[in-house]
Design a protein around this motif. Structure first.
Motif, PDB file in Angstrom:
ATOM      1  N   GLU A 162       0.828  -1.213   0.000  1.00 36.64           N
ATOM      2  CA  GLU A 162       0.000   0.000   0.000  1.00 36.64           C
ATOM      3  C   GLU A 162       0.861   1.261   0.000  1.00 36.64           C
ATOM      4  O   GLU A 162       0.599   2.212  -0.750  1.00 36.64           O
ATOM      5  CB  GLU A 162      -0.929  -0.004   1.221  1.00 36.64           C
ATOM      6  CG  GLU A 162      -2.032  -1.044   1.147  1.00 36.64           C
ATOM      7  CD  GLU A 162      -2.995  -0.922   2.315  1.00 36.64           C
ATOM      8  OE1 GLU A 162      -2.725  -0.089   3.217  1.00 36.64           O
ATOM      9  OE2 GLU A 162      -4.008  -1.638   2.323  1.00 36.64           O
ATOM     10  N   ALA A 163       1.903   1.267   0.826  1.00 34.21           N
ATOM     11  CA  ALA A 163       2.789   2.426   0.869  1.00 34.21           C
ATOM     12  C   ALA A 163       3.518   2.605  -0.462  1.00 34.21           C
ATOM     13  O   ALA A 163       3.715   3.732  -0.944  1.00 34.21           O
ATOM     14  CB  ALA A 163       3.801   2.285   2.006  1.00 34.21           C
ATOM     15  N   SER A 164       3.888   1.485  -1.081  1.00 35.79           N
ATOM     16  CA  SER A 164       4.551   1.567  -2.380  1.00 35.79           C
ATOM     17  C   SER A 164       3.626   2.146  -3.437  1.00 35.79           C
ATOM     18  O   SER A 164       4.047   2.949  -4.275  1.00 35.79           O
ATOM     19  CB  SER A 164       5.022   0.167  -2.796  1.00 35.79           C
ATOM     20  OG  SER A 164       5.676   0.213  -4.042  1.00 35.79           O
ATOM     21  N   ALA A 165       2.353   1.748  -3.390  1.00 38.89           N
ATOM     22  CA  ALA A 165       1.374   2.274  -4.346  1.00 38.89           C
ATOM     23  C   ALA A 165       1.159   3.772  -4.146  1.00 38.89           C
ATOM     24  O   ALA A 165       0.994   4.529  -5.107  1.00 38.89           O
ATOM     25  CB  ALA A 165       0.049   1.529  -4.198  1.00 38.89           C
ATOM     26  N   VAL A 166       1.179   4.205  -2.895  1.00 35.94           N
ATOM     27  CA  VAL A 166       1.004   5.631  -2.602  1.00 35.94           C
ATOM     28  C   VAL A 166       2.153   6.441  -3.204  1.00 35.94           C
ATOM     29  O   VAL A 166       1.943   7.481  -3.831  1.00 35.94           O
ATOM     30  CB  VAL A 166       0.917   5.868  -1.079  1.00 35.94           C
ATOM     31  CG1 VAL A 166       1.029   7.355  -0.768  1.00 35.94           C
ATOM     32  CG2 VAL A 166      -0.391   5.318  -0.537  1.00 35.94           C
ATOM     33  N   SER A 190       3.964  10.514  -7.560  1.00 37.50           N
ATOM     34  CA  SER A 190       4.736  11.091  -8.663  1.00 37.50           C
ATOM     35  C   SER A 190       3.842  11.652  -9.761  1.00 37.50           C
ATOM     36  O   SER A 190       4.287  12.492 -10.551  1.00 37.50           O
ATOM     37  CB  SER A 190       5.686  10.053  -9.256  1.00 37.50           C
ATOM     38  OG  SER A 190       6.680   9.682  -8.326  1.00 37.50           O
ATOM     39  N   LYS A 191       2.587  11.195  -9.805  1.00 35.45           N
ATOM     40  CA  LYS A 191       1.667  11.636 -10.858  1.00 35.45           C
ATOM     41  C   LYS A 191       0.727  12.744 -10.405  1.00 35.45           C
ATOM     42  O   LYS A 191      -0.144  13.164 -11.162  1.00 35.45           O
ATOM     43  CB  LYS A 191       0.850  10.435 -11.341  1.00 35.45           C
ATOM     44  CG  LYS A 191       1.721   9.299 -11.885  1.00 35.45           C
ATOM     45  CD  LYS A 191       0.878   8.087 -12.259  1.00 35.45           C
ATOM     46  CE  LYS A 191       1.762   6.935 -12.726  1.00 35.45           C
ATOM     47  NZ  LYS A 191       0.966   5.724 -13.063  1.00 35.45           N
ATOM     48  N   THR A 192       0.893  13.188  -9.174  1.00 34.18           N
ATOM     49  CA  THR A 192       0.042  14.279  -8.688  1.00 34.18           C
ATOM     50  C   THR A 192       0.450  15.594  -9.340  1.00 34.18           C
ATOM     51  O   THR A 192       1.617  15.778  -9.716  1.00 34.18           O
ATOM     52  CB  THR A 192       0.155  14.413  -7.157  1.00 34.18           C
ATOM     53  OG1 THR A 192       1.523  14.637  -6.801  1.00 34.18           O
ATOM     54  CG2 THR A 192      -0.352  13.156  -6.469  1.00 34.18           C
ATOM     55  N   PRO A 193      -0.478  16.543  -9.473  1.00 37.20           N
ATOM     56  CA  PRO A 193      -0.146  17.837 -10.103  1.00 37.20           C
ATOM     57  C   PRO A 193       0.991  18.577  -9.407  1.00 37.20           C
ATOM     58  O   PRO A 193       1.826  19.202 -10.052  1.00 37.20           O
ATOM     59  CB  PRO A 193      -1.459  18.626 -10.000  1.00 37.20           C
ATOM     60  CG  PRO A 193      -2.518  17.571  -9.954  1.00 37.20           C
ATOM     61  CD  PRO A 193      -1.926  16.433  -9.195  1.00 37.20           C
ATOM     62  N   VAL A 194       1.044  18.499  -8.073  1.00 37.88           N
ATOM     63  CA  VAL A 194       2.073  19.242  -7.350  1.00 37.88           C
ATOM     64  C   VAL A 194       3.462  18.697  -7.657  1.00 37.88           C
ATOM     65  O   VAL A 194       4.438  19.446  -7.777  1.00 37.88           O
ATOM     66  CB  VAL A 194       1.794  19.218  -5.833  1.00 37.88           C
ATOM     67  CG1 VAL A 194       1.888  17.794  -5.277  1.00 37.88           C
ATOM     68  CG2 VAL A 194       2.760  20.135  -5.095  1.00 37.88           C
TER      69      VAL A 194
END
Length: 401
Positions: free
Chosen positions: A70-74, A79-83
């Motif tokens: 789960e932490a790896s998926a987060v 990395s793909k978030t706008p910020v």
């Protein structure tokens, strides 16, 4: 007979002031200090532009130690978030066995941060601090993934649940593109104007006082009209200052083009051109005050007080350009003389109404004419006066030569 003599003197004044200007130019360009300082300034400008271009929007990668899938998926989603994308930040998950191993990775520097699951979510671990962009990206991704999982567990359609929650931003006065770079350019314009005008101005004042102290001015005045001496000093030093400014602007343009900042260069092109125009107007007007300051002084130590008016005309707009608000800068940028320092910076930061530019130029031209007339009158009265420092009123009270 007198009329004939006056006409002869008038016709001789024009070529004589040119000779004085040529003397000022040739003497200065032969000085090693002048050559070295000019070269150093140009190199600093080139280095600053190239370095800024190199580090601007440079991609960065940070390792995050993670415990569990789960932490790896987060971290992958972060990395793909706008910020993260706006800062060109890529987060790389580094899987470790447990929370202790994650803390050890952060402590020894093999990971920039660590993300471990807890009973109520996740804990983001840093050594002394956590990068703001990393923290925002990971927090946003964790909240999003957890919300999706909870919605799926409750058989809730997340898209329906989020319907009508979107918030869009509308800017009434949006900042122009490359706003940060434009502000940096405006900052550099003010600094260069201030340093160049102050440096050349003090050179004018010191040279006039030095000629008075050594009595060289008495020899010159016997062969050249005092007014021609003044105009020659103003013209010669203005040409030198303008040449230095043009060299700096050319270096900035070439460096920006080389660094791939063509779009920024196109945006700043008009402001750079106006910067040269305002510099000529401002320095030409102020140079009269510098020459007068040298004529009023009887020795170099007197320049501290006699140059004060010229220094204040540089200092006040210099500090207002940084400390003043937008409204203050808008008003001050139309005040004669002062406008030559602030207006180019405003033009670099964004569009300026044409009428404000016209007011700034017109007012400065009028002020320059008045300063030259007043300065010429004082200069002619004070130049040959030695023995003690003169004040402006005292010099004007002296009978004209």
């Amino acid at each position: 007979m007198s009329t004939s003599t006056d006409r002869t003197s008038s016709t001789r004044t024009a070529p004589l002031w040119r000779l004085v200007a040529e003397r000022e130019i040739t003497t200065r360009i032969r000085e090693k200090s002048f050559i070295l300082s000019t070269a150093f300034t140009v190199l600093v400008i080139v280095a600053a532009i190239v370095a800024a271009s190199f580090f601007q929007d440079r991609p960065s990668e940070k390792d995050v130690a993670v415990v569990g899938a789960e932490a790896s998926a987060v971290v992958s989603a972060a990395s793909k978030t706008p910020v993260a994308e706006s800062d060109n930040l890529t987060l790389k998950a580094k899987v470790v066995d447990d929370a202790d191993a994650a803390r050890a990775a952060v402590r020894d520097g093999s990971a920039d941060a660590a993300l471990v699951p807890t009973d109520d979510g996740f804990r983001l671990i840093g050594k002394k601090s956590v990068d703001d962009t990393l923290q925002q990206a990971v927090s946003g991704a964790a909240a999003r993934l957890t919300l999706e999982q909870n919605a799926a567990a409750q058989s809730v359609d997340l898209s329906t649940l989020e319907s009508g929650t979107a918030t869009k931003t509308q800017l009434l006065e949006p900042a122009p593109e490359n706003a940060g770079a434009r502000e940096a350019a405006a900052f550099v314009m003010v600094i260069l104007f201030f340093l160049t005008a102050l440096g050349f101005g003090m050179t004018i004042a010191q040279s006039v006082t030095q000629e008075k102290e050594s009595r060289v001015v008495e020899i010159l005045a016997a062969a050249v009209p005092i007014r021609a001496l003044l105009w020659g000093k103003i013209a010669g030093n203005t040409v030198l200052a303008l040449g230095q400014v043009l060299l700096m602007v050319a270096a900035a343009i070439v460096s920006a083009a080389f660094a791939g900042q063509g779009n920024l260069l196109a945006d700043l092109g008009p402001a750079l051109a106006w910067y040269v125009v305002f510099f000529v107007l401002g320095f030409g007007a102020l140079s009269t005050l510098w020459a007068v300051a040298g004529a009023l002084a009887s020795r170099q130590q007197d320049l501290t007080s006699t140059t004060l008016p010229a220094q204040m005309l540089l200092m006040i707009p210099y500090f207002l350009s940084f400390a003043g608000g937008d409204a203050v800068r808008e008003v001050v940028s139309m005040i004669p003389i002062v406008s030559t320092i602030i207006m180019p910076g405003r033009m670099a930061e964004g569009s300026v109404p044409a009428w404000q530019i016209g007011v700034a130029i017109g007012g400065t031209l009028v002020a320059a004419v008045l300063l030259v007339r007043l300065g010429t009158a004082i200069y002619e009265r004070a130049l040959l006066r030695t023995g003690q420092k003169l004040g402006y009123r005292e010099a004007l009270s002296i009978e004209g030569t």
